[in-house]
Design a protein around this motif. Structure first.
Motif, PDB file in Angstrom:
ATOM      1  N   SER A 106       0.826  -1.211   0.000  1.00 40.07           N
ATOM      2  CA  SER A 106       0.000   0.000   0.000  1.00 40.07           C
ATOM      3  C   SER A 106       0.857   1.257   0.000  1.00 40.07           C
ATOM      4  O   SER A 106       0.487   2.270  -0.591  1.00 40.07           O
ATOM      5  CB  SER A 106      -0.928  -0.001   1.218  1.00 40.07           C
ATOM      6  N   GLN A 107       2.032   1.199   0.642  1.00 39.68           N
ATOM      7  CA  GLN A 107       2.927   2.348   0.654  1.00 39.68           C
ATOM      8  C   GLN A 107       3.550   2.577  -0.722  1.00 39.68           C
ATOM      9  O   GLN A 107       3.706   3.718  -1.168  1.00 39.68           O
ATOM     10  CB  GLN A 107       4.016   2.150   1.706  1.00 39.68           C
ATOM     11  N   PHE A 108       3.932   1.487  -1.409  1.00 37.52           N
ATOM     12  CA  PHE A 108       4.541   1.625  -2.725  1.00 37.52           C
ATOM     13  C   PHE A 108       3.538   2.158  -3.750  1.00 37.52           C
ATOM     14  O   PHE A 108       3.870   2.996  -4.590  1.00 37.52           O
ATOM     15  CB  PHE A 108       5.100   0.283  -3.194  1.00 37.52           C
ATOM     16  N   LEU A 109       2.299   1.669  -3.680  1.00 32.35           N
ATOM     17  CA  LEU A 109       1.293   2.090  -4.646  1.00 32.35           C
ATOM     18  C   LEU A 109       0.728   3.465  -4.326  1.00 32.35           C
ATOM     19  O   LEU A 109       0.138   4.112  -5.192  1.00 32.35           O
ATOM     20  CB  LEU A 109       0.153   1.064  -4.692  1.00 32.35           C
ATOM     21  N   GLY A 110       0.891   3.923  -3.099  1.00 28.58           N
ATOM     22  CA  GLY A 110       0.353   5.215  -2.710  1.00 28.58           C
ATOM     23  C   GLY A 110      -1.109   5.189  -2.353  1.00 28.58           C
ATOM     24  O   GLY A 110      -1.647   6.177  -1.862  1.00 28.58           O
ATOM     25  N   THR A 111      -1.771   4.069  -2.578  1.00 22.65           N
ATOM     26  CA  THR A 111      -3.183   3.911  -2.249  1.00 22.65           C
ATOM     27  C   THR A 111      -3.447   2.442  -1.990  1.00 22.65           C
ATOM     28  O   THR A 111      -2.666   1.568  -2.377  1.00 22.65           O
ATOM     29  CB  THR A 111      -4.081   4.401  -3.396  1.00 22.65           C
ATOM     30  N   MET A 287       7.344   2.551 -10.180  1.00 22.67           N
ATOM     31  CA  MET A 287       7.247   1.092 -10.112  1.00 22.67           C
ATOM     32  C   MET A 287       5.813   0.603  -9.942  1.00 22.67           C
ATOM     33  O   MET A 287       5.576  -0.599 -10.015  1.00 22.67           O
ATOM     34  CB  MET A 287       8.089   0.583  -8.939  1.00 22.67           C
ATOM     35  N   ALA A 288       4.871   1.503  -9.705  1.00 17.62           N
ATOM     36  CA  ALA A 288       3.498   1.087  -9.432  1.00 17.62           C
ATOM     37  C   ALA A 288       2.865   0.295 -10.576  1.00 17.62           C
ATOM     38  O   ALA A 288       2.144  -0.678 -10.323  1.00 17.62           O
ATOM     39  CB  ALA A 288       2.641   2.312  -9.101  1.00 17.62           C
ATOM     40  N   PRO A 289       3.064   0.654 -11.869  1.00 10.71           N
ATOM     41  CA  PRO A 289       2.393  -0.123 -12.931  1.00 10.71           C
ATOM     42  C   PRO A 289       2.787  -1.597 -12.953  1.00 10.71           C
ATOM     43  O   PRO A 289       1.998  -2.433 -13.408  1.00 10.71           O
ATOM     44  CB  PRO A 289       2.856   0.586 -14.213  1.00 10.71           C
ATOM     45  N   ASN A 298      -1.581  -8.786 -17.221  1.00  7.01           N
ATOM     46  CA  ASN A 298      -0.326  -9.093 -17.911  1.00  7.01           C
ATOM     47  C   ASN A 298       0.892  -8.607 -17.137  1.00  7.01           C
ATOM     48  O   ASN A 298       1.834  -9.357 -16.911  1.00  7.01           O
ATOM     49  CB  ASN A 298      -0.349  -8.484 -19.317  1.00  7.01           C
ATOM     50  N   ALA A 299       0.892  -7.331 -16.718  1.00  3.61           N
ATOM     51  CA  ALA A 299       2.077  -6.801 -16.038  1.00  3.61           C
ATOM     52  C   ALA A 299       2.196  -7.345 -14.621  1.00  3.61           C
ATOM     53  O   ALA A 299       3.264  -7.735 -14.187  1.00  3.61           O
ATOM     54  CB  ALA A 299       2.021  -5.276 -16.018  1.00  3.61           C
ATOM     55  N   TRP A 300       1.073  -7.363 -13.878  1.00  5.01           N
ATOM     56  CA  TRP A 300       1.119  -7.731 -12.472  1.00  5.01           C
ATOM     57  C   TRP A 300       1.563  -9.172 -12.279  1.00  5.01           C
ATOM     58  O   TRP A 300       2.274  -9.484 -11.337  1.00  5.01           O
ATOM     59  CB  TRP A 300      -0.249  -7.507 -11.850  1.00  5.01           C
ATOM     60  N   CYS A 301       1.144 -10.057 -13.183  1.00  4.57           N
ATOM     61  CA  CYS A 301       1.472 -11.478 -13.013  1.00  4.57           C
ATOM     62  C   CYS A 301       2.747 -11.860 -13.755  1.00  4.57           C
ATOM     63  O   CYS A 301       3.635 -12.477 -13.191  1.00  4.57           O
ATOM     64  CB  CYS A 301       0.313 -12.348 -13.498  1.00  4.57           C
TER      65      CYS A 301
END
Length: 326
Positions: A106-111, A287-289, A298-301
């Motif tokens: 949650s800290q890295f994504l900002g939300t 780095m969030a995307p 596609n990107a997350w996995c």
């Protein structure tokens, strides 16, 4: 949705589990001899709920094949824990690391993103459950290395004691009293087991189970053969001590020659992970995307998982190349 209160509650719960385990271990160590004798004879008082829970977990885990392997690994690492206590430690570590990973995501994504937090929680939980196993393996490997380094001198001491008129058991007791480190601890246990009624062969077999060393296997085989057919055991042990010294010397030379390859493997493995963590700290949005869940994912996995698999595969490939057995 604010995840911070939930994470704080989880951290407190996991810390409570770890503190409970520590209290149980300290309580078990502080039990007096009279209390243990009373438990054996049936005169013990009723145990409290926490100790009874630990006993139940120990009873369940010790009946499984996994429990026997855990007990063997703990004995090799010389950790005064039961299999049930170690399983409770793994559970507490999994909860703690999983919640920390969810908070970091949650800290890295900002939300707060529920899929990302769930994935981080799952990944951190799996990683946290393996951390105690990793510590046990590292400790056991270090202990076996120290044992092997001192085994040549131990064989020489045994040979000298036998030549001066000591029996084998007396020579082992001398090693336990005069030695240091894992060698003294293990040979003291061998002497104690023989004093409690085990045969020398069975005590040495238990020693090899706790310290799976090829050099120790060579020494134990020589002792067992000498018991069967006779012979000059002191001369045999002197020859084994010379062989062990030469093997240790050759292993040291090989380790020196392959040091560059091992360091390259460490750097190649750690550099992408360290770079990803560094970029996430200084610029989370950059780095969030990569860790954003989408349809299709596609990107997350694909990217993090494929990168992790390739990094791990490359590390093991390099270690396989530089690991030379003699």
């Amino acid at each position: 949705m604010n995840l911070l209160p939930l994470i704080l509650i989880g951290l407190l719960l996991s810390a409570g589990v770890l503190l409970l385990l520590l209290a149980l271990v300290m309580r078990r160590r502080s039990v007096s001899v009279d209390d243990r004798l009373a438990q054996i004879t049936g005169g013990a008082q009723q145990q409290d709920a926490a100790v009874d829970l630990r006993a139940r977990v120990d009873a369940i885990v010790s009946k499984t094949e996994r429990g026997s392997r855990i007990g063997r690994d703990l004995a090799r690492a010389d950790l005064k824990l039961t299999a049930g206590e170690f399983v409770m430690l793994k559970m507490g570590s999994a909860v703690l690391v999983g919640l920390v990973a969810a908070w970091l995501s949650s800290q890295f994504l900002g939300t707060f993103s529920l899929p990302a937090a769930a994935g981080a929680l799952l990944f951190g939980g799996v990683l946290g459950s393996f951390l105690p196993d990793l510590y046990v393996k590292i400790r056991a490997r270090s202990r076996i290395t120290k044992f092997n380094d001192a085994l040549a001198d131990t064989c020489a001491m045994l040979a000298s004691s036998l030549r001066s008129g000591y029996s084998l058991l007396q020579a082992m007791d001398l090693v336990a009293r005069e030695g240091s480190g894992p060698v003294a601890t293990e040979f003291r246990r061998v002497v104690q087991e023989v004093g409690l009624g085990l045969s020398t062969e069975k005590a040495l077999e238990n020693l090899y189970r706790r310290v799976p060393s090829e050099d120790l296997d060579l020494m134990i085989t020589a002792i067992n053969i000498q018991h069967e057919v006779g012979g000059n055991l002191s001369a045999i042990l002197e020859s084994i001590a010379h062989t062990i010294r030469e093997r240790v010397r050759i292993k040291g030379e090989i380790r020196t020659l392959t040091a560059q390859g091992r360091i390259s493997g460490y750097i190649i493995t750690g550099l992408p992970v360290a770079l990803a963590i560094f970029l996430s700290l200084i610029n989370p949005g950059y780095m969030a995307p990569i860790f954003t869940f989408g349809f299709p994912p596609n990107a997350w996995c694909c990217l993090p998982v494929t990168s992790g698999v390739m990094i791990v595969a490359g590390y093991f490939a390099i270690m396989k190349i530089v690991n030379i057995d003699i």
